[in-house]
Design a protein around this motif. Structure first.
Motif, PDB file in Angstrom:
ATOM      1  N   PRO A 182     -12.151 -10.365   4.420  1.00  0.00           N
ATOM      2  CA  PRO A 182     -11.001  -9.743   5.077  1.00  0.00           C
ATOM      3  C   PRO A 182     -10.926  -8.252   4.756  1.00  0.00           C
ATOM      4  CG  PRO A 182     -10.282 -10.966   3.163  1.00  0.00           C
ATOM      5  CD  PRO A 182     -11.742 -11.253   3.314  1.00  0.00           C
ATOM      6  N   LEU A 183     -10.199  -7.545   5.623  1.00  0.00           N
ATOM      7  CA  LEU A 183      -9.970  -6.121   5.374  1.00  0.00           C
ATOM      8  C   LEU A 183      -9.114  -5.989   4.126  1.00  0.00           C
ATOM      9  CD1 LEU A 183      -9.758  -3.088   6.132  1.00  0.00           C
ATOM     10  CD2 LEU A 183      -7.804  -3.704   7.539  1.00  0.00           C
ATOM     11  N   THR A 184      -9.721  -5.465   3.086  1.00  0.00           N
ATOM     12  CA  THR A 184      -8.966  -5.283   1.857  1.00  0.00           C
ATOM     13  C   THR A 184      -9.583  -4.132   1.077  1.00  0.00           C
ATOM     14  OG1 THR A 184      -8.299  -6.357  -0.194  1.00  0.00           O
ATOM     15  CG2 THR A 184     -10.326  -7.109   0.723  1.00  0.00           C
ATOM     16  N   ARG A 185      -8.764  -3.464   0.304  1.00  0.00           N
ATOM     17  CA  ARG A 185      -9.267  -2.317  -0.446  1.00  0.00           C
ATOM     18  C   ARG A 185     -10.049  -2.803  -1.665  1.00  0.00           C
ATOM     19  NH1 ARG A 185      -5.170   1.489  -3.826  1.00  0.00           N
ATOM     20  NH2 ARG A 185      -6.749   2.593  -5.004  1.00  0.00           N
ATOM     21  N   ALA A 186     -11.283  -2.321  -1.812  1.00  0.00           N
ATOM     22  CA  ALA A 186     -12.070  -2.677  -2.992  1.00  0.00           C
ATOM     23  C   ALA A 186     -11.354  -2.099  -4.212  1.00  0.00           C
ATOM     24  CB  ALA A 186     -13.476  -2.087  -2.875  1.00  0.00           C
ATOM     25  N   ALA A 187     -11.472  -2.784  -5.330  1.00  0.00           N
ATOM     26  CA  ALA A 187     -10.760  -2.350  -6.542  1.00  0.00           C
ATOM     27  C   ALA A 187     -11.120  -0.910  -6.911  1.00  0.00           C
ATOM     28  CB  ALA A 187     -11.090  -3.298  -7.687  1.00  0.00           C
ATOM     29  N   ASP A 188     -12.364  -0.513  -6.635  1.00  0.00           N
ATOM     30  CA  ASP A 188     -12.815   0.827  -7.018  1.00  0.00           C
ATOM     31  C   ASP A 188     -12.815   1.820  -5.850  1.00  0.00           C
ATOM     32  OD1 ASP A 188     -14.811  -0.625  -5.807  1.00  0.00           O
ATOM     33  OD2 ASP A 188     -16.403   0.003  -7.169  1.00  0.00           O
ATOM     34  N   ALA A 189     -12.083   1.489  -4.775  1.00  0.00           N
ATOM     35  CA  ALA A 189     -12.015   2.424  -3.639  1.00  0.00           C
ATOM     36  C   ALA A 189     -10.852   3.395  -3.826  1.00  0.00           C
ATOM     37  CB  ALA A 189     -11.834   1.651  -2.334  1.00  0.00           C
ATOM     38  N   ILE A 190     -11.078   4.633  -3.399  1.00  0.00           N
ATOM     39  CA  ILE A 190     -10.006   5.637  -3.467  1.00  0.00           C
ATOM     40  C   ILE A 190      -9.165   5.521  -2.198  1.00  0.00           C
ATOM     41  CG2 ILE A 190      -9.514   8.118  -3.535  1.00  0.00           C
ATOM     42  CD1 ILE A 190     -12.273   8.428  -4.916  1.00  0.00           C
ATOM     43  N   LEU A 191      -7.861   5.413  -2.353  1.00  0.00           N
ATOM     44  CA  LEU A 191      -6.967   5.267  -1.200  1.00  0.00           C
ATOM     45  C   LEU A 191      -6.609   6.638  -0.631  1.00  0.00           C
ATOM     46  CD1 LEU A 191      -5.132   3.293   0.462  1.00  0.00           C
ATOM     47  CD2 LEU A 191      -3.325   3.857  -1.163  1.00  0.00           C
ATOM     48  N   ASP A 209     -13.690   2.245   4.458  1.00  0.00           N
ATOM     49  CA  ASP A 209     -13.036   1.091   5.068  1.00  0.00           C
ATOM     50  C   ASP A 209     -11.597   1.421   5.395  1.00  0.00           C
ATOM     51  OD1 ASP A 209     -15.067  -1.075   4.950  1.00  0.00           O
ATOM     52  OD2 ASP A 209     -14.998  -0.643   2.799  1.00  0.00           O
ATOM     53  N   GLY A 210     -11.015   0.588   6.255  1.00  0.00           N
ATOM     54  CA  GLY A 210      -9.604   0.767   6.572  1.00  0.00           C
ATOM     55  C   GLY A 210      -9.292   0.142   7.913  1.00  0.00           C
ATOM     56  N   PRO A 211      -8.001   0.114   8.264  1.00  0.00           N
ATOM     57  CA  PRO A 211      -7.589  -0.530   9.517  1.00  0.00           C
ATOM     58  C   PRO A 211      -7.994   0.279  10.750  1.00  0.00           C
ATOM     59  CG  PRO A 211      -5.725   0.552   8.483  1.00  0.00           C
ATOM     60  CD  PRO A 211      -6.866   0.682   7.519  1.00  0.00           C
ATOM     61  N   SER A 212      -7.848  -0.352  11.926  1.00  0.00           N
ATOM     62  CA  SER A 212      -8.186   0.298  13.194  1.00  0.00           C
ATOM     63  C   SER A 212      -7.390   1.572  13.392  1.00  0.00           C
ATOM     64  CB  SER A 212      -7.829  -0.600  14.375  1.00  0.00           C
ATOM     65  OG  SER A 212      -8.245  -1.891  14.137  1.00  0.00           O
TER      66      SER A 212
END
Ligand code: DC
Length: 223
Positions: free
Chosen positions: A187-196, A7-10
């Motif tokens: 909404p576009l948001t980072r899941a708590a367990d997603a690696i940034l 996931d992430g922005p355009s």
């Protein structure tokens, strides 16, 4: 089955990077933005106002979307190949508008999930890790500075022969970032367990190998 949510922005490079990595891993690449773009195209062609949630919802029953995965993800809208048509620049904001309508998100949910039930997938979007595949084996939130994303989108569109200018692409990206992260549903948001992963300043190859190595390591796959 294994699933990787990106996931992430355009313009963060999600689709290009995911496609290349899916090829290396032998996974299916699923571009979920293309589903929203296909719905937006239907509304555009049938002069349905995308700001009118009731009309958009009524029209969903007239839409059938099919995909074919042959390296590329080919999109079919009521039997017609719209793979190229959905890339027209004006569809970006329209897709963002229809994606804020809850019935549209609901309409596309099963389609998205069924890919992951039948295949090993890398699926890219905005809410894959949070909503579509909350149990994905690995979640990555891919981002980059807005100016970097605009620059990439500009070069990409220019190469495709579209008449575009950098400033309007940047303003489009900022608008979409805002819309996508402020809508009420998913909404576009980072899941708590997603690696940034931040790709600002990276060349494409750097980001691909960074993510590829991360995936191999986290999923315990062999190169
Ligand atoms: O990834 P893209 O630019 O093709 O996506 C087009 C729009 O669709 C984007 O502005 C937000 C929306 N979208 C979404 O809401 N959820 C997804 N999983 C994928 C895309």
């Amino acid at each position: 089955m294994l699933s990787i949510a990106i996931d992430g922005p355009s313009g963060a490079g999600k689709s290009t990077i995911s496609r290349l990595i899916a090829e290396k891993l032998g996974f299916i690449y699923v571009d979920t933005g293309a589903l929203y773009r296909t719905i937006a195209l239907y509304m555009l062609e049938n002069t349905v106002d995308t700001a009118d949630a009731v009309s958009v919802t009524e029209n969903l029953s007239r839409i059938s979307i099919e995909t074919k995965h042959d390296g590329l993800q080919r999109m079919f809208l009521n039997g017609r190949d719209v793979t190229e048509a959905i890339r027209r620049p004006e569809l970006s904001l329209l897709a963002s508008a229809v994606s804020a309508i809850p019935s549209v998100r609901e309409f596309l949910l099963d389609t998205q999930r069924s890919f992951a039930q039948k295949n090993n997938v890398i699926m890219d979007g905005r809410d894959i890790g949070t909503t579509v595949l909350p149990n994905a084996n690995l979640k990555i939130f891919l981002t980059a500075a807005a100016e970097d994303r605009a620059k990439r989108r500009y070069l990409e569109q220019k190469e495709k022969g579209f008449d575009v200018d950098y400033d309007s692409i940047l303003s489009d990206i900022n608008k979409r970032d805002y819309n996508d992260s402020h809508r009420a549903v998913s909404p576009l948001t980072r899941a708590a367990d997603a690696i940034l992963v931040d790709t600002t300043g990276n060349e494409l190859e750097q980001s691909v190998s960074l993510l590829y190595n991360l995936i191999i390591e986290k999923l315990g796959l062999t190169k």
